[in-house]
Design an enzyme around this catalytic site. Structure first.
Site, PDB file in Angstrom:
ATOM      1  N   ASP A 151       0.784  -1.229   0.000  1.00 21.09           N
ATOM      2  CA  ASP A 151       0.000   0.000   0.000  1.00 21.09           C
ATOM      3  C   ASP A 151       0.818   1.283   0.000  1.00 21.09           C
ATOM      4  O   ASP A 151       0.350   2.326   0.446  1.00 21.09           O
ATOM      5  CB  ASP A 151      -0.917   0.002   1.237  1.00 21.09           C
ATOM      6  CG  ASP A 151      -0.130  -0.218   2.524  1.00 21.09           C
ATOM      7  OD1 ASP A 151       1.097  -0.003   2.511  1.00 21.09           O
ATOM      8  OD2 ASP A 151      -0.741  -0.597   3.541  1.00 21.09           O
ATOM      9  N   GLU A 161      -0.393  -9.044  -0.983  1.00 23.21           N
ATOM     10  CA  GLU A 161      -0.980  -8.451   0.234  1.00 23.21           C
ATOM     11  C   GLU A 161      -2.184  -7.572  -0.136  1.00 23.21           C
ATOM     12  O   GLU A 161      -2.299  -6.408   0.238  1.00 23.21           O
ATOM     13  CB  GLU A 161       0.041  -7.655   1.053  1.00 23.21           C
ATOM     14  CG  GLU A 161      -0.381  -7.416   2.493  1.00 23.21           C
ATOM     15  CD  GLU A 161       0.616  -6.605   3.304  1.00 23.21           C
ATOM     16  OE1 GLU A 161       0.549  -5.361   3.294  1.00 23.21           O
ATOM     17  OE2 GLU A 161       1.488  -7.230   3.949  1.00 23.21           O
ATOM     18  N   GLU A 172      -2.112   5.202   2.819  1.00 24.25           N
ATOM     19  CA  GLU A 172      -2.044   3.775   2.454  1.00 24.25           C
ATOM     20  C   GLU A 172      -3.408   3.171   2.132  1.00 24.25           C
ATOM     21  O   GLU A 172      -3.522   2.320   1.246  1.00 24.25           O
ATOM     22  CB  GLU A 172      -1.361   2.987   3.571  1.00 24.25           C
ATOM     23  CG  GLU A 172       0.142   3.243   3.712  1.00 24.25           C
ATOM     24  CD  GLU A 172       0.473   4.504   4.512  1.00 24.25           C
ATOM     25  OE1 GLU A 172      -0.457   5.180   5.021  1.00 24.25           O
ATOM     26  OE2 GLU A 172       1.664   4.817   4.625  1.00 24.25           O
ATOM     27  N   HIS A 220       6.371   5.409  12.915  1.00 30.74           N
ATOM     28  CA  HIS A 220       6.697   6.310  11.798  1.00 30.74           C
ATOM     29  C   HIS A 220       5.499   6.841  11.008  1.00 30.74           C
ATOM     30  O   HIS A 220       5.671   7.655  10.111  1.00 30.74           O
ATOM     31  CB  HIS A 220       7.615   5.585  10.809  1.00 30.74           C
ATOM     32  CG  HIS A 220       6.945   4.423  10.125  1.00 30.74           C
ATOM     33  ND1 HIS A 220       6.974   3.155  10.622  1.00 30.74           N
ATOM     34  CD2 HIS A 220       6.203   4.362   8.998  1.00 30.74           C
ATOM     35  CE1 HIS A 220       6.297   2.347   9.832  1.00 30.74           C
ATOM     36  NE2 HIS A 220       5.811   3.057   8.834  1.00 30.74           N
ATOM     37  N   ARG A 267       2.562   8.481   8.915  1.00 32.60           N
ATOM     38  CA  ARG A 267       2.314   9.876   8.512  1.00 32.60           C
ATOM     39  C   ARG A 267       1.215  10.546   9.328  1.00 32.60           C
ATOM     40  O   ARG A 267       1.312  11.706   9.694  1.00 32.60           O
ATOM     41  CB  ARG A 267       1.898   9.915   7.042  1.00 32.60           C
ATOM     42  CG  ARG A 267       2.950  10.427   6.122  1.00 32.60           C
ATOM     43  CD  ARG A 267       2.441  10.531   4.693  1.00 32.60           C
ATOM     44  NE  ARG A 267       3.410  11.232   3.889  1.00 32.60           N
ATOM     45  CZ  ARG A 267       4.563  10.714   3.492  1.00 32.60           C
ATOM     46  NH1 ARG A 267       4.896   9.483   3.823  1.00 32.60           N
ATOM     47  NH2 ARG A 267       5.399  11.434   2.759  1.00 32.60           N
ATOM     48  N   HIS A 312      13.260   5.330  12.494  1.00 25.29           N
ATOM     49  CA  HIS A 312      13.061   5.497  11.053  1.00 25.29           C
ATOM     50  C   HIS A 312      13.894   6.686  10.569  1.00 25.29           C
ATOM     51  O   HIS A 312      14.055   7.673  11.292  1.00 25.29           O
ATOM     52  CB  HIS A 312      11.570   5.750  10.817  1.00 25.29           C
ATOM     53  CG  HIS A 312      11.121   5.630   9.393  1.00 25.29           C
ATOM     54  ND1 HIS A 312      11.470   6.535   8.425  1.00 25.29           N
ATOM     55  CD2 HIS A 312      10.339   4.715   8.769  1.00 25.29           C
ATOM     56  CE1 HIS A 312      10.923   6.185   7.273  1.00 25.29           C
ATOM     57  NE2 HIS A 312      10.234   5.080   7.459  1.00 25.29           N
TER      58      HIS A 312
HETATM   59  C1  UD1 Z   1       6.773   4.919   3.536  1.00 24.51           C
HETATM   60  C2  UD1 Z   1       5.361   4.517   3.092  1.00 24.51           C
HETATM   61  C3  UD1 Z   1       4.626   3.862   4.249  1.00 24.51           C
HETATM   62  C4  UD1 Z   1       5.432   2.737   4.882  1.00 24.51           C
HETATM   63  C5  UD1 Z   1       6.817   3.251   5.233  1.00 24.51           C
HETATM   64  C6  UD1 Z   1       7.638   2.102   5.735  1.00 24.51           C
HETATM   65  C7  UD1 Z   1       4.190   5.946   1.481  1.00 24.51           C
HETATM   66  C8  UD1 Z   1       3.397   7.163   1.281  1.00 24.51           C
HETATM   67  N1  UD1 Z   1       4.621   5.705   2.722  1.00 24.51           N
HETATM   68  O1  UD1 Z   1       6.630   5.934   4.498  1.00 24.51           O
HETATM   69  O2  UD1 Z   1       3.399   3.327   3.783  1.00 24.51           O
HETATM   70  O3  UD1 Z   1       4.779   2.307   6.055  1.00 24.51           O
HETATM   71  O4  UD1 Z   1       7.445   3.785   4.064  1.00 24.51           O
HETATM   72  O5  UD1 Z   1       8.770   2.509   6.434  1.00 24.51           O
HETATM   73  O6  UD1 Z   1       4.426   5.220   0.542  1.00 24.51           O
HETATM   74  N2  UD1 Z   1      14.343   8.309   4.377  1.00 24.51           N
HETATM   75  C9  UD1 Z   1      15.722   8.183   4.312  1.00 24.51           C
HETATM   76  N3  UD1 Z   1      16.257   6.946   4.021  1.00 24.51           N
HETATM   77  C10 UD1 Z   1      15.494   5.844   3.819  1.00 24.51           C
HETATM   78  C11 UD1 Z   1      14.090   5.979   3.913  1.00 24.51           C
HETATM   79  C12 UD1 Z   1      13.535   7.218   4.189  1.00 24.51           C
HETATM   80  O7  UD1 Z   1      16.448   9.141   4.484  1.00 24.51           O
HETATM   81  O8  UD1 Z   1      16.034   4.767   3.554  1.00 24.51           O
HETATM   82  C13 UD1 Z   1      13.752   9.649   4.675  1.00 24.51           C
HETATM   83  C14 UD1 Z   1      13.825  10.601   3.486  1.00 24.51           C
HETATM   84  O9  UD1 Z   1      14.041  11.898   3.950  1.00 24.51           O
HETATM   85  C15 UD1 Z   1      12.404  10.495   2.895  1.00 24.51           C
HETATM   86  C16 UD1 Z   1      11.587  10.325   4.167  1.00 24.51           C
HETATM   87  O10 UD1 Z   1      12.368   9.490   4.994  1.00 24.51           O
HETATM   88  O11 UD1 Z   1      12.048  11.640   2.152  1.00 24.51           O
HETATM   89  C17 UD1 Z   1      10.207   9.761   3.992  1.00 24.51           C
HETATM   90  O12 UD1 Z   1      10.203   8.582   3.202  1.00 24.51           O
HETATM   91  P1  UD1 Z   1       8.817   8.145   2.477  1.00 24.51           P
HETATM   92  O13 UD1 Z   1       9.022   6.860   1.774  1.00 24.51           O
HETATM   93  O14 UD1 Z   1       8.280   9.281   1.692  1.00 24.51           O
HETATM   94  O15 UD1 Z   1       7.806   7.968   3.684  1.00 24.51           O
HETATM   95  P2  UD1 Z   1       7.785   6.928   4.891  1.00 24.51           P
HETATM   96  O16 UD1 Z   1       7.280   7.658   6.082  1.00 24.51           O
HETATM   97  O17 UD1 Z   1       9.089   6.226   4.971  1.00 24.51           O
HETATM   98  N1  UDP Z   2      12.097  -3.580  10.487  1.00 16.85           N
HETATM   99  C1  UDP Z   2      13.468  -3.652  10.196  1.00 16.85           C
HETATM  100  N2  UDP Z   2      14.335  -2.861  10.897  1.00 16.85           N
HETATM  101  C2  UDP Z   2      13.911  -1.997  11.854  1.00 16.85           C
HETATM  102  C3  UDP Z   2      12.525  -1.895  12.116  1.00 16.85           C
HETATM  103  C4  UDP Z   2      11.645  -2.694  11.407  1.00 16.85           C
HETATM  104  O1  UDP Z   2      13.875  -4.434   9.332  1.00 16.85           O
HETATM  105  O2  UDP Z   2      14.750  -1.313  12.454  1.00 16.85           O
HETATM  106  C5  UDP Z   2      11.173  -4.429   9.724  1.00 16.85           C
HETATM  107  C6  UDP Z   2      10.108  -5.159  10.504  1.00 16.85           C
HETATM  108  O3  UDP Z   2      10.574  -6.412  10.974  1.00 16.85           O
HETATM  109  C7  UDP Z   2       9.001  -5.326   9.479  1.00 16.85           C
HETATM  110  C8  UDP Z   2       9.164  -4.116   8.577  1.00 16.85           C
HETATM  111  O4  UDP Z   2      10.448  -3.565   8.867  1.00 16.85           O
HETATM  112  O5  UDP Z   2       9.201  -6.479   8.687  1.00 16.85           O
HETATM  113  C9  UDP Z   2       8.090  -3.104   8.804  1.00 16.85           C
HETATM  114  O6  UDP Z   2       8.379  -1.977   8.055  1.00 16.85           O
HETATM  115  P1  UDP Z   2       7.876  -0.546   8.435  1.00 16.85           P
HETATM  116  O7  UDP Z   2       7.505  -0.533   9.881  1.00 16.85           O
HETATM  117  O8  UDP Z   2       8.897   0.408   7.957  1.00 16.85           O
HETATM  118  O9  UDP Z   2       6.600  -0.354   7.501  1.00 16.85           O
HETATM  119  P2  UDP Z   2       5.079  -0.830   7.583  1.00 16.85           P
HETATM  120  O10 UDP Z   2       5.043  -2.298   7.805  1.00 16.85           O
HETATM  121  O11 UDP Z   2       4.443  -0.047   8.685  1.00 16.85           O
HETATM  122  O12 UDP Z   2       4.537  -0.423   6.262  1.00 16.85           O
END
Ligand code: UD1
Ligand code: UDP
Length: 391
Positions: free
Chosen positions: A96, A118, A132, A208, A210, A240
């Site tokens: 999602d 999923e 999502e 984490h 939004r 995160h």
């Molecule tokens: C995204 C997904 C969310 C999922 C989450 C898992 C969307 C809208 N959101 O949210 O559904 O639950 O991932 O973790 O698709 N960043 C880094 N390095 C990384 C990852 C992120 O620096 O490896 C920082 C960057 O500044 C980036 C920000 O995090 O712009 C947000 O990342 P983004 O993928 O937009 O949103 P998430 O909150 O991670």
């Molecule tokens: N996870 C990870 N390292 C961490 C925290 C979580 O690998 O430090 C894994 C966790 O086991 C799970 C996945 O990340 O499999 C969940 O991802 P996240 O919470 O980022 O996203 P969501 O599931 O909420 O979309």
């Protein structure tokens, strides 16, 4: 030979697609390729390294503090070129995220069928989780094949008019991933984690979402700090990488003797840490699915969940984001052994470790490379004992 392109972009998609991507690579009649949008960068690369996946295509689109519009537009533009050049017979997307939605839309524009892994999770609230819930509904509308992890997810799709023959109940691939990572003799690469005394209760957090940015996240952090101060328990919190999350977390929870703010852990470390910790506090989707398999209680720091199976089984509780409610619920659990024991039961409502195999079989069936439709996943009705867990 049928070409299948798996497209994903974030940590959770990668963890849950990795077992399937690896299985498809070994499948006769299938040319399995991978494209990452890299909506996440470091957190995605950690997973790719762990599962030894080298994507054939990498859009490398992550930017600091990226907006939803930016992720969508850059994914659509980049994927258009790949899809036009490769012309795969099937695209696979997961879950999602914005990558999920953009990839299924990009495939639709090229008239390429999409399989949604999923599929069918719903809260029925557009604003929670945001964005999502809409990403997965829109992806469901665009997809041809729907791999629903549970019977409830299938029923959600049927109610929306999705044809029954296009839905396969497979279990969740996250349980396949978990079965490869959790080991009793696991040693953490992070020295600090090997120094923690897990014979005493340890709290584990990951937050984490939004819709929690701002005051809800601050309230969550205040509740964590009070719990640690009043109960004198250690809290481990891999934070995160999103700066919007990091700022309040480090401001409220930083510089505390018993609070360990860590970099995001590699998935094998995180899975093994979940198994050693006493109580998990999170708004993550994937963690809500993994922890019940490990017999670890979870307090969900959200108002609603699209994963009600473990809530009904009693191992996950929805607590919301109110400081007092989080504090009092966690404290009660930690101080009342009967309440804790009632939640700490290993159940597997989300999978048996064979979801990827069912998806592989469904894809072969779709391409007429297999005659029989795969049997639907049905969870065990009793709580699993040690011998029955898939790992
Ligand atoms: C995204 C997904 C969310 C999922 C989450 C898992 C969307 C809208 N959101 O949210 O559904 O639950 O991932 O973790 O698709 N960043 C880094 N390095 C990384 C990852 C992120 O620096 O490896 C920082 C960057 O500044 C980036 C920000 O995090 O712009 C947000 O990342 P983004 O993928 O937009 O949103 P998430 O909150 O991670
Ligand atoms: N996870 C990870 N390292 C961490 C925290 C979580 O690998 O430090 C894994 C966790 O086991 C799970 C996945 O990340 O499999 C969940 O991802 P996240 O919470 O980022 O996203 P969501 O599931 O909420 O979309």
């Amino acid at each position: 030979m049928y070409t299948i392109l798996s497209i994903f972009g974030t940590r959770p998609e990668a963890i849950k697609m990795a077992p399937l991507v690896r299985l498809l690579k070994e499948t006769n009649g299938i040319n399995a390729l991978t494209a990452v949008t890299a909506q996440h960068r470091e957190m995605l690369d950690q997973v790719l390294a762990l599962f030894e996946i080298t994507p054939e295509y990498d859009l490398d689109l992550m930017r600091p503090r990226q907006t939803l519009t930016e992720i969508t537009c850059r994914s659509l533009g980049g994927l258009e070129k790949i899809l036009q050049q490769l012309k795969p017979d099937l695209v696979l997307v997961h879950g999602d995220t914005t990558t999920t939605f953009a990839a299924s839309l990009a495939a639709f524009y090229q008239k390429i069928p999409t399989g949604h892994v999923e599929a069918g999770l719903r809260t029925f609230r557009k604003d929670s989780p945001f964005p999502e819930e809409l990403n997965r509904r829109l992806t469901g509308t665009l997809a041809e094949l729907h791999f629903a992890p549970t019977a409830r997810a299938r029923d959600n799709l049927l109610r929306e008019g999705v044809p029954a023959e296009s839905i396969f109940v497979t279990g969740n691939t996250v349980i396949d991933a978990l079965s490869t990572t959790v080991r009793p003799d696991f040693t953490f690469p992070e020295p600090i984690l090997n120094q923690i005394d897990f014979s005493r209760p340890v709290l584990l957090a990951e937050v984490h979402r939004r819709e929690s940015w701002g005051e809800p996240l601050e309230a969550i952090c205040r509740a964590f700090r009070r719990l640690v101060d009043d109960l004198q328990l250690p809290l481990l919190f891999p934070v995160h990488r999103n700066p919007v999350v990091r700022e309040p977390v480090t401001r409220i929870l930083g510089n505390h003797r018993k609070i360990h703010l860590l970099e995001p852990l590699d998935t094998a470390s995180f899975h093994n840490l979940m198994q050693r910790c006493h109580l998990i506090l999170t708004d993550s989707g994937g963690i809500q699915e993994e922890a019940p398999s490990l017999g670890r209680p979870v307090l969900v720091l959200r108002d609603i969940t699209e994963r009600p199976e473990a809530v009904e089984a009693g191992t996950v509780k929805i607590v919301g984001t109110d400081e007092e409610k989080i504090y009092s619920t966690a404290r009660h659990l930690l101080e009342t052994p009967e309440a804790y024991a009632a939640m700490a039961r290993a159940i597997n409502p989300y999978g048996d470790g064979r979801a990827s195999q069912r998806i592989q079989e469904a894809i072969l069936y779709y391409f007429d490379l297999r005659l029989e439709r795969p049997k639907d996943f049905a969870p065990a009705t009793q709580p699993a004992n040690e011998a029955e867990t898939p790992f």
